[in-house]
Motif scaffolding. Structure first.
Motif, short mmCIF file in Angstrom:
data_model
loop_
_atom_site.label_atom_id
_atom_site.label_comp_id
_atom_site.label_asym_id
_atom_site.label_seq_id
_atom_site.Cartn_x
_atom_site.Cartn_y
_atom_site.Cartn_z
N MET A 1 -4.09 7.73 25.61
CA MET A 1 -2.41 7.89 25.79
C MET A 1 -1.57 7.88 24.39
SD MET A 1 -1.79 8.41 28.83
CE MET A 1 -0.19 8.03 29.16
N LEU A 2 -2.47 8.13 23.45
CA LEU A 2 -1.98 8.06 21.85
C LEU A 2 -0.85 8.83 21.65
CD1 LEU A 2 -2.12 7.01 19.11
CD2 LEU A 2 -3.66 8.99 18.36
N PRO B 1 0.82 -1.22 0.04
CA PRO B 1 -0.18 0.01 0.00
C PRO B 1 0.83 1.45 -0.01
CG PRO B 1 0.10 -0.93 2.29
CD PRO B 1 1.06 -2.07 1.38
N GLU B 2 0.14 2.34 -0.46
CA GLU B 2 0.86 3.67 -0.34
C GLU B 2 0.55 4.19 0.79
OE1 GLU B 2 -0.66 5.95 -3.64
OE2 GLU B 2 -0.02 4.78 -5.14
N GLU B 3 -0.49 3.83 1.63
CA GLU B 3 -0.67 4.29 2.80
C GLU B 3 -1.47 3.42 3.80
OE1 GLU B 3 -2.73 8.54 3.76
OE2 GLU B 3 -4.38 7.23 3.39
N VAL B 4 -1.24 3.55 5.01
CA VAL B 4 -1.76 2.47 5.94
C VAL B 4 -2.75 3.33 6.91
CG1 VAL B 4 -1.50 0.78 7.57
CG2 VAL B 4 0.00 0.81 5.70
N VAL B 5 -3.76 2.92 7.17
CA VAL B 5 -4.63 3.95 7.90
C VAL B 5 -5.21 2.95 9.29
CG1 VAL B 5 -6.71 5.25 8.60
CG2 VAL B 5 -5.51 5.20 6.41
N VAL B 6 -4.88 3.44 10.41
CA VAL B 6 -5.23 2.57 11.68
C VAL B 6 -6.72 3.30 12.19
CG1 VAL B 6 -5.03 2.01 14.23
CG2 VAL B 6 -3.13 1.98 12.44
N ALA B 7 -7.75 2.64 11.87
CA ALA B 7 -9.18 3.25 12.03
C ALA B 7 -9.55 3.31 13.54
CB ALA B 7 -10.08 2.70 11.16
N GLY B 8 -8.70 3.70 14.61
CA GLY B 8 -9.03 3.93 15.79
C GLY B 8 -8.75 2.89 16.78
N ASP B 9 -8.54 3.21 17.79
CA ASP B 9 -8.25 2.05 18.98
C ASP B 9 -6.79 1.48 18.78
OD1 ASP B 9 -10.34 3.23 20.45
OD2 ASP B 9 -11.47 1.25 20.39
N LEU B 10 -6.00 2.49 18.14
CA LEU B 10 -4.57 1.56 18.19
C LEU B 10 -4.26 1.35 19.61
CD1 LEU B 10 -1.66 1.35 16.91
CD2 LEU B 10 -1.21 3.80 17.43
N ASP C 1 3.32 10.73 17.13
CA ASP C 1 3.53 11.99 16.84
C ASP C 1 3.15 12.30 15.28
OD1 ASP C 1 5.83 11.04 15.85
OD2 ASP C 1 7.11 12.39 16.95
N GLY C 2 2.70 11.57 14.67
CA GLY C 2 2.23 11.69 13.43
C GLY C 2 0.94 11.92 13.06
N PRO C 3 0.26 11.94 11.95
CA PRO C 3 -0.88 12.38 11.64
C PRO C 3 -2.05 11.56 12.63
CG PRO C 3 0.11 11.92 9.56
CD PRO C 3 0.81 11.23 10.76
N ALA C 4 -3.09 12.53 12.95
CA ALA C 4 -3.92 11.96 13.88
C ALA C 4 -5.12 12.74 13.70
CB ALA C 4 -3.56 11.91 15.30
#
Length: 230
Positions: free
Chosen positions: A106-107, A58-67, A112-115
């Motif tokens: 506690m993210l 993938p070009e991008e990976v998205v964590v859709a909440g509750d990392l 410290d990236g896009p959120a």
């Protein structure tokens, strides 16, 4: 690789237009005080995460909440696991975006990236699903409820795909990426039973199970019909 429309399903994740989406990793679940993560759980998630990236590039990976799972301090193993996800993305040249969920208290301690509360992939909006998003889309990819389906007494994590949901959109709900989460059995759930406000018509949700051995998806009748068959 099994697809539905323009979405590809694989190992509790979806791939959409060059973007890999996972949800509900709950890194740190099972920790308490100075306790370590349950044996192998962090390494197992990082390995599966890396394998998905290797397969789909993938070009991008998205964590859709509750990392993360909710806690007051961040155990060292949590920091190490998040670093493993970041390294897997860097190795593949993929960017990583985290959409905060209700457990990500506690993210800031590990990320410290896009959120942002939502991110967009064309006309698809990715969000955690615990609250109504500010962004409108034709499709929403969410997590939050950790759906599973019970078949012949056995629970299986499942995706839920339904049209005519929130504001007439399509909703795709992902199972929890963390195999430690038992999940919620959706067989007899109504819309009011879901925690996500984006599910407005449970009868119209189609459960999809990923069969890792056969590397295929198994589709079942929509919940309204499935309920009548029980």
């Amino acid at each position: 690789m099994p697809t539905a429309g323009s979405i590809t399903f694989d190992d509790r994740a979806v791939i959409l237009d060059g973007t890999l989406v996972v949800a509900d990793l709950h890194v740190g679940r099972g920790t308490g005080g100075s306790l370590e993560l349950p044996v192998g759980s962090n390494a197992e998630m990082v390995e599966r995460f890396g394998s998905l990236i290797d397969r789909h590039d993938p070009e991008e990976v998205v964590v859709a909440g509750d990392l993360l799972h909710s806690f007051q301090t961040v155990p060292r193993t949590v920091d190490d696991t998040v670093a493993g996800f970041e390294q897997a993305c860097r190795d593949a040249g993929a960017s990583l975006v985290v959409v905060p969920g209700n457990h990500d208290t506690m993210l800031d301690a590990v990320w410290d990236g896009p959120a942002e509360s939502t991110t967009r992939i064309g006309e698809t909006v990715v969000c955690h699903g615990h609250e109504e998003p500010a962004t409108r889309g034709e499709r929403y990819v969410i997590g939050h409820d950790h759906p599973t389906i019970e078949i012949e007494g056995q629970r299986r994590p499942c995706y839920l795909v339904g049209t005519d949901q929130y504001h007439g959109s399509e909703v795709v709900m992902l199972p929890s990426f963390n195999a430690l989460n038992a999940g919620v059995v959706v067989n007899e759930m109504r819309a009011a039973d879901f925690q996500s406000p984006l599910v407005t018509d449970a009868d119209n949700l189609e459960p999809i199970v990923w069969d890792g051995q056969g590397r295929e998806t198994l589709s079942f009748p929509r919940l309204g019909e499935f309920r009548r068959m029980l």
